[in-house]
Scaffold this motif. Structure first.
Motif, PDB file in Angstrom:
ATOM      1  N   GLU A 127       0.835  -1.205   0.000  1.00  0.00           N
ATOM      2  CA  GLU A 127       0.000   0.000   0.000  1.00  0.00           C
ATOM      3  C   GLU A 127       0.868   1.253   0.000  1.00  0.00           C
ATOM      4  N   ASN A 128       0.749   2.033  -1.074  1.00  0.00           N
ATOM      5  CA  ASN A 128       1.470   3.295  -1.152  1.00  0.00           C
ATOM      6  C   ASN A 128       0.660   4.402  -0.487  1.00  0.00           C
ATOM      7  N   ASN A 129       1.340   5.306   0.202  1.00  0.00           N
ATOM      8  CA  ASN A 129       0.713   6.452   0.871  1.00  0.00           C
ATOM      9  C   ASN A 129      -0.303   6.042   1.927  1.00  0.00           C
ATOM     10  N   GLY A 130      -0.119   4.870   2.523  1.00  0.00           N
ATOM     11  CA  GLY A 130      -1.067   4.379   3.515  1.00  0.00           C
ATOM     12  C   GLY A 130      -1.024   5.149   4.826  1.00  0.00           C
ATOM     13  N   TRP A 131      -2.060   4.951   5.619  1.00  0.00           N
ATOM     14  CA  TRP A 131      -2.179   5.648   6.899  1.00  0.00           C
ATOM     15  C   TRP A 131      -1.574   4.854   8.062  1.00  0.00           C
ATOM     16  N   TYR A 132      -1.796   3.537   8.082  1.00  0.00           N
ATOM     17  CA  TYR A 132      -1.390   2.725   9.234  1.00  0.00           C
ATOM     18  C   TYR A 132      -0.626   1.480   8.758  1.00  0.00           C
ATOM     19  N   TRP A 133       0.412   1.141   9.503  1.00  0.00           N
ATOM     20  CA  TRP A 133       1.208  -0.049   9.221  1.00  0.00           C
ATOM     21  C   TRP A 133       0.358  -1.302   9.392  1.00  0.00           C
ATOM     22  N   ASP A 134       0.509  -2.224   8.456  1.00  0.00           N
ATOM     23  CA  ASP A 134      -0.153  -3.524   8.505  1.00  0.00           C
ATOM     24  C   ASP A 134       0.872  -4.565   8.082  1.00  0.00           C
ATOM     25  N   GLU A 135       1.344  -5.338   9.028  1.00  0.00           N
ATOM     26  CA  GLU A 135       2.407  -6.311   8.772  1.00  0.00           C
ATOM     27  C   GLU A 135       2.022  -7.300   7.674  1.00  0.00           C
ATOM     28  N   ALA A 136       0.725  -7.591   7.543  1.00  0.00           N
ATOM     29  CA  ALA A 136       0.270  -8.549   6.535  1.00  0.00           C
ATOM     30  C   ALA A 136       0.500  -8.046   5.113  1.00  0.00           C
ATOM     31  N   LYS A 137       0.721  -6.751   4.940  1.00  0.00           N
ATOM     32  CA  LYS A 137       0.939  -6.183   3.611  1.00  0.00           C
ATOM     33  C   LYS A 137       2.416  -6.161   3.216  1.00  0.00           C
ATOM     34  N   CYS A 138       3.270  -6.700   4.050  1.00  0.00           N
ATOM     35  CA  CYS A 138       4.706  -6.708   3.770  1.00  0.00           C
ATOM     36  C   CYS A 138       5.123  -8.049   3.185  1.00  0.00           C
ATOM     37  N   ARG A 190       3.196 -15.944  -1.036  1.00  0.00           N
ATOM     38  CA  ARG A 190       3.028 -14.488  -0.938  1.00  0.00           C
ATOM     39  C   ARG A 190       2.118 -13.954  -2.037  1.00  0.00           C
ATOM     40  N   SER A 191       1.496 -12.830  -1.748  1.00  0.00           N
ATOM     41  CA  SER A 191       0.582 -12.205  -2.694  1.00  0.00           C
ATOM     42  C   SER A 191       1.320 -11.755  -3.948  1.00  0.00           C
ATOM     43  N   THR A 192       0.627 -11.801  -5.092  1.00  0.00           N
ATOM     44  CA  THR A 192       1.215 -11.333  -6.350  1.00  0.00           C
ATOM     45  C   THR A 192       0.572 -10.027  -6.821  1.00  0.00           C
ATOM     46  N   GLU A 193      -0.189  -9.378  -5.952  1.00  0.00           N
ATOM     47  CA  GLU A 193      -0.813  -8.105  -6.324  1.00  0.00           C
ATOM     48  C   GLU A 193       0.239  -7.029  -6.600  1.00  0.00           C
ATOM     49  N   ASP A 194      -0.135  -6.069  -7.416  1.00  0.00           N
ATOM     50  CA  ASP A 194       0.648  -4.847  -7.522  1.00  0.00           C
ATOM     51  C   ASP A 194       0.245  -3.922  -6.381  1.00  0.00           C
ATOM     52  N   ALA A 195       1.168  -3.072  -5.972  1.00  0.00           N
ATOM     53  CA  ALA A 195       0.861  -2.123  -4.901  1.00  0.00           C
ATOM     54  C   ALA A 195      -0.240  -1.163  -5.354  1.00  0.00           C
ATOM     55  N   TRP A 196      -1.141  -0.848  -4.443  1.00  0.00           N
ATOM     56  CA  TRP A 196      -2.195   0.114  -4.719  1.00  0.00           C
ATOM     57  C   TRP A 196      -1.914   1.404  -3.966  1.00  0.00           C
ATOM     58  N   ASP A 197      -2.586   2.478  -4.369  1.00  0.00           N
ATOM     59  CA  ASP A 197      -2.413   3.767  -3.711  1.00  0.00           C
ATOM     60  C   ASP A 197      -3.620   4.052  -2.823  1.00  0.00           C
ATOM     61  N   PHE A 198      -3.346   4.332  -1.566  1.00  0.00           N
ATOM     62  CA  PHE A 198      -4.398   4.553  -0.580  1.00  0.00           C
ATOM     63  C   PHE A 198      -5.368   5.650  -1.022  1.00  0.00           C
ATOM     64  N   TYR A 199      -4.832   6.708  -1.602  1.00  0.00           N
ATOM     65  CA  TYR A 199      -5.669   7.856  -1.952  1.00  0.00           C
ATOM     66  C   TYR A 199      -6.460   7.637  -3.238  1.00  0.00           C
ATOM     67  N   GLN A 200      -6.126   6.596  -3.987  1.00  0.00           N
ATOM     68  CA  GLN A 200      -6.873   6.297  -5.205  1.00  0.00           C
ATOM     69  C   GLN A 200      -8.029   5.343  -4.968  1.00  0.00           C
ATOM     70  N   TYR A 229      11.507  -8.408  -7.018  1.00  0.00           N
ATOM     71  CA  TYR A 229      10.956  -7.328  -7.847  1.00  0.00           C
ATOM     72  C   TYR A 229      10.950  -7.750  -9.309  1.00  0.00           C
ATOM     73  N   TYR A 230      10.237  -6.967 -10.112  1.00  0.00           N
ATOM     74  CA  TYR A 230      10.341  -7.121 -11.568  1.00  0.00           C
ATOM     75  C   TYR A 230      10.644  -5.763 -12.186  1.00  0.00           C
ATOM     76  N   LEU A 231      11.223  -5.766 -13.354  1.00  0.00           N
ATOM     77  CA  LEU A 231      11.622  -4.526 -14.004  1.00  0.00           C
ATOM     78  C   LEU A 231      10.406  -3.622 -14.217  1.00  0.00           C
ATOM     79  N   GLY A 232      10.539  -2.381 -13.810  1.00  0.00           N
ATOM     80  CA  GLY A 232       9.445  -1.431 -13.936  1.00  0.00           C
ATOM     81  C   GLY A 232       8.481  -1.415 -12.770  1.00  0.00           C
ATOM     82  N   GLN A 233       8.677  -2.275 -11.781  1.00  0.00           N
ATOM     83  CA  GLN A 233       7.778  -2.320 -10.625  1.00  0.00           C
ATOM     84  C   GLN A 233       7.916  -1.073  -9.768  1.00  0.00           C
ATOM     85  N   LYS A 234       6.789  -0.565  -9.266  1.00  0.00           N
ATOM     86  CA  LYS A 234       6.827   0.476  -8.238  1.00  0.00           C
ATOM     87  C   LYS A 234       6.907  -0.224  -6.885  1.00  0.00           C
ATOM     88  N   VAL A 235       7.958   0.051  -6.142  1.00  0.00           N
ATOM     89  CA  VAL A 235       8.204  -0.589  -4.851  1.00  0.00           C
ATOM     90  C   VAL A 235       7.900   0.411  -3.742  1.00  0.00           C
TER      91      VAL A 235
END
Length: 276
Positions: free
Chosen positions: A29-40, A243-253, A96-102
């Motif tokens: 989660e990019n720009n998130g409000w609260y830490w969530d260990e499950a998202k790491c 582990r999850s294969t999702e791409d990171a999402w943006d909290f504000y989106q 990571y993969y090439l072009g990934q937003k980390v």
């Protein structure tokens, strides 16, 4: 004079406690409000040794690594590279993969210029990401083996800035900590960087460097990650290791936020009635 001393005393604790480190090396989660260990999905070197996963977020101050003003006198990384001992099933290495937003979360540790609850002129000077050229740790922060891959910007600060500027998120740089006022010491901030498309696939060492003030030596965190040419290749490794294969999402989106409050999402059926 008494008023000046009182104001200085308020500002000093925030400055004195200003230190940080990268807690997770692949957060969902990019720009998130609260830490969530499950998202790491990935962790920095020796995360288990310093209890980064199971300890309270931001509380493991022993993981801080601040360099000396004489770069040859202190190693670049908190611990030396040892891939077999630095990662385990609880704190695995990122991929990571090439072009990934980390996305990289870190604790605020009081270092945010926030008009509502903090000292307005807390500075942010430099936030850089590097990849290491080679398989051995560079000697120091000035090493030519460090290849800069991203400048993550600096946060706005200063007495002359408006409340709106200082309390509007997301921000560039270190002070991207939307819930700072709720917990100035341990609240979560996030950075993000993009894996270069021209990076050679394989295992690489990455280095985060933060200079909070020109008068303070840099802080660093080091970690390894396996870099793949495609997302499909990276996903295969993550699936094999649960582990999850999702791409990171943006909290504000994905949230409707009004005046700093998450509002209920609009019912699509209501939209159809109104516009139909």
């Amino acid at each position: 004079m008494k008023l000046f001393v009182a104001l200085l005393a308020v500002g000093l604790p925030a400055l004195a406690a200003a230190h940080s480190w990268i807690v997770c090396t692949d957060y969902l989660e990019n720009n998130g409000w609260y830490w969530d260990e499950a998202k790491c999905r990935g962790w920095p070197r020796a995360a288990t040794r310093y209890n980064l996963r199971f300890g309270k977020f931001g509380a493991t101050n022993t993981y801080t690594h601040r360099l000396d003003h004489h770069p040859e006198e202190r190693g670049l990384c908190k611990t030396s590279r040892d891939d077999d001992r630095s990662y385990d099933a609880d704190t695995p290495m990122a991929a990571y993969y090439l072009g990934q937003k980390v996305v990289l979360p870190h604790p605020a540790n009081n270092h945010v210029a926030e008009s509502k609850c903090s000292y307005r002129a807390i500075v942010d000077t430099e936030n850089l990401m590097f990849v290491v050229d080679g398989d051995e740790d560079p000697c120091c922060i000035n090493s030519t083996k460090l290849i800069q891959i991203m400048d993550m910007g600096v946060s706005p600060y200063g007495r002359e800035l408006s409340d709106e500027v200082l309390s509007t998120y997301p921000k560039p740089g270190f002070q991207n900590v939307p819930k700072f006022c709720e917990d100035p010491e341990d609240s979560m901030g996030t950075y993000n960087f993009t894996v270069p498309m021209d990076l050679q696939p394989g295992r690489h060492t990455f280095v985060w460097k933060w200079i909070r003030s020109p008068t303070v030596a840099p802080f660093t965190t080091c970690w390894e990650a396996d870099v793949f040419a495609t997302k499909a290749e990276r996903d295969a490794l993550y699936l094999a290791t649960g582990r999850s294969t999702e791409d990171a999402w943006d909290f504000y989106q994905i949230h409707n936020i009004v005046d700093g409050v998450i509002m209920d999402p609009v019912d699509p059926s209501i939209n159809e009635i109104i516009t139909g």
